[in-house]
Write an enzyme that holds these catalytic residues in place. Structure first.
Site, PDB file in Angstrom:
ATOM      1  N   LYS A 208       0.735  -1.001  -0.138  1.00 30.06           N
ATOM      2  CA  LYS A 208      -0.297   0.049   0.039  1.00 30.06           C
ATOM      3  C   LYS A 208       0.873   1.272   0.125  1.00 30.06           C
ATOM      4  O   LYS A 208       2.048   1.372   0.638  1.00 30.06           O
ATOM      5  CB  LYS A 208      -1.006  -0.022   1.261  1.00 30.06           C
ATOM      6  CG  LYS A 208      -2.025  -1.230   1.240  1.00 30.06           C
ATOM      7  CD  LYS A 208      -3.383  -0.714   0.587  1.00 30.06           C
ATOM      8  CE  LYS A 208      -4.350  -1.744   0.190  1.00 30.06           C
ATOM      9  NZ  LYS A 208      -5.273  -2.321   1.120  1.00 30.06           N
ATOM     10  N   ARG A 243      -3.615 -10.046   3.924  1.00 26.21           N
ATOM     11  CA  ARG A 243      -3.978 -10.023   2.448  1.00 26.21           C
ATOM     12  C   ARG A 243      -2.671  -9.461   1.730  1.00 26.21           C
ATOM     13  O   ARG A 243      -2.536  -8.150   1.805  1.00 26.21           O
ATOM     14  CB  ARG A 243      -5.485  -9.309   2.237  1.00 26.21           C
ATOM     15  CG  ARG A 243      -5.897  -9.279   0.869  1.00 26.21           C
ATOM     16  CD  ARG A 243      -7.114  -8.347   0.605  1.00 26.21           C
ATOM     17  NE  ARG A 243      -7.685  -8.538  -0.804  1.00 26.21           N
ATOM     18  CZ  ARG A 243      -7.153  -7.680  -1.675  1.00 26.21           C
ATOM     19  NH1 ARG A 243      -6.198  -6.882  -1.528  1.00 26.21           N
ATOM     20  NH2 ARG A 243      -7.626  -7.870  -2.875  1.00 26.21           N
TER      21      ARG A 243
HETATM   22  N1  HH2 Z   1      -7.431  -3.805  -0.570  1.00 26.91           N
HETATM   23  C1  HH2 Z   1      -7.605  -3.673  -1.732  1.00 26.91           C
HETATM   24  C2  HH2 Z   1      -8.441  -4.386  -2.181  1.00 26.91           C
HETATM   25  N2  HH2 Z   1      -9.412  -5.270  -1.444  1.00 26.91           N
HETATM   26  N3  HH2 Z   1     -10.120  -6.058   0.672  1.00 26.91           N
HETATM   27  C3  HH2 Z   1      -9.883  -6.198   1.798  1.00 26.91           C
HETATM   28  N4  HH2 Z   1     -10.710  -6.659   2.825  1.00 26.91           N
HETATM   29  N5  HH2 Z   1      -9.006  -5.233   2.653  1.00 26.91           N
HETATM   30  C4  HH2 Z   1      -8.036  -4.595   1.678  1.00 26.91           C
HETATM   31  O1  HH2 Z   1      -7.126  -3.663   2.243  1.00 26.91           O
HETATM   32  C5  HH2 Z   1      -8.247  -4.376   0.274  1.00 26.91           C
HETATM   33  C6  HH2 Z   1      -9.192  -5.316  -0.192  1.00 26.91           C
HETATM   34  C7  HH2 Z   1      -6.819  -2.775  -2.833  1.00 26.91           C
HETATM   35  O2  HH2 Z   1      -5.645  -3.548  -3.038  1.00 26.91           O
HETATM   36  P1  HH2 Z   1      -5.508  -4.706  -4.574  1.00 26.91           P
HETATM   37  O3  HH2 Z   1      -6.581  -5.472  -4.404  1.00 26.91           O
HETATM   38  O4  HH2 Z   1      -4.133  -4.897  -4.768  1.00 26.91           O
HETATM   39  O5  HH2 Z   1      -5.726  -3.328  -5.342  1.00 26.91           O
HETATM   40  P2  HH2 Z   1      -7.061  -2.939  -6.417  1.00 26.91           P
HETATM   41  O6  HH2 Z   1      -8.167  -2.639  -5.439  1.00 26.91           O
HETATM   42  O7  HH2 Z   1      -6.228  -1.664  -7.026  1.00 26.91           O
HETATM   43  O8  HH2 Z   1      -7.510  -4.299  -7.306  1.00 26.91           O
END
Ligand code: HH2
Length: 264
Positions: A208, A243
């Protein structure tokens, strides 16, 4: 201390902030999921919609087109679905997903709670202030830890009222979802306020930007080393589900932390 569980991340999206575009081919995505399980992930979270700051949503048919072929290739593999849409959740649960990861905490789609309840699925409720398109513009809290905990307590009650057993729910303060770096770090530092709700806490610190901004104010992602440091600190404060994008490294770092601290 609880044994840590690592949740791998596979985003089947062109635009996710860290792995966008890497897994658009369903065979590549399914292989990535299996690889993460082999590296020690307890579950892998599959997402078809980016929620990065500034992003817009994707239509239902496009989200289904992205994730269903991947799920069809993963029978018997422990996966979760990162969605706020009841129809995506329903298809994923039918195809064997165990958990629905809803970043809107049941505020996005009124049908979602019933879908999870009927399938006997698990649910992650995440806090977000605002919506992805605008959430990082001006996040404001009087007391971030108590406000996030009060929100999650209320959403947990909504889930339980809809027929989802409390034991099927984990809670997530939503690192980076309408929070400054200082607010994100305070949430981890004061994790006891969230743990008082009695449910396992899931954290998404991996790569992040708050971690990257420790070293470069313009950073849009954080490094692996910073992600590991933050995960270990969060584990010591009681987080139990992580995660992450880099599964092997987190499994090793958390196992070492558990060995030092004495995990049960
Ligand atoms: N962060 C992201 C997406 N989903 N779900 C939970 N429960 N907690 C989180 O911190 C969280 C999440 C964002 O990260 P990422 O999936 O890598 O990216 P993107 O939303 O751009 O697909």
């Amino acid at each position: 201390m609880q044994r840590p569980a690592v949740m791998g991340i596979v985003n089947v999206t062109p635009d996710s902030f860290s792995d966008g575009g890497d897994h658009l081919d369903p065979d590549v995505a399914a292989a990535a999921v299996r690889g993460m399980i082999a590296e020690g992930a307890a579950i892998v979270d599959i997402g078809g919609e980016s929620t990065r700051p500034g992003s817009d949503g994707v239509p239902l048919d496009e989200e289904l087109r992205r994730v269903v072929p991947v799920l069809e290739r993963l029978e018997g593999v422990p996966v979760s679905i990162d969605t706020a849409k009841s129809e995506v959740a329903r298809r994923a649960l039918e195809l064997g997903a165990e958990l629905v990861n809803d970043v809107t905490a049941l505020r996005g789609d009124p049908e979602l709670a019933g879908v999870v309840a009927d399938a006997g699925g698990y649910l992650c409720l995440m806090h977000m202030q605002g919506e992805p398109r605008t959430m990082q513009l001006e996040p404001r809290y009087d007391d971030v830890a108590t406000e996030v905990a009060a929100f999650l307590e209320q959403r947990l009650a909504v889930a339980v009222a809809a027929g989802i057993p409390e034991e099927h729910v984990c809670l997530d303060p939503g690192i980076g979802f309408g929070k400054t770096p200082a607010q994100n770090f305070e949430l981890v530092r004061r994790l006891d306020v969230l743990l008082a709700l009695g449910r396992p806490v899931l954290l998404g610190l991996s790569r992040k930007s708050s971690l990257g901004k420790l070293f470069d104010p313009e950073a849009r992602t954080g490094t692996l080393a910073a992600s590991l440091g933050a995960a270990v600190a969060a584990y010591e404060r009681g987080a139990s589900i992580f995660r992450v994008h880099d599964v092997r490294e987190h499994v090793e770092a958390l196992a070492a932390a558990g060995a030092v601290c004495g995990s049960s």
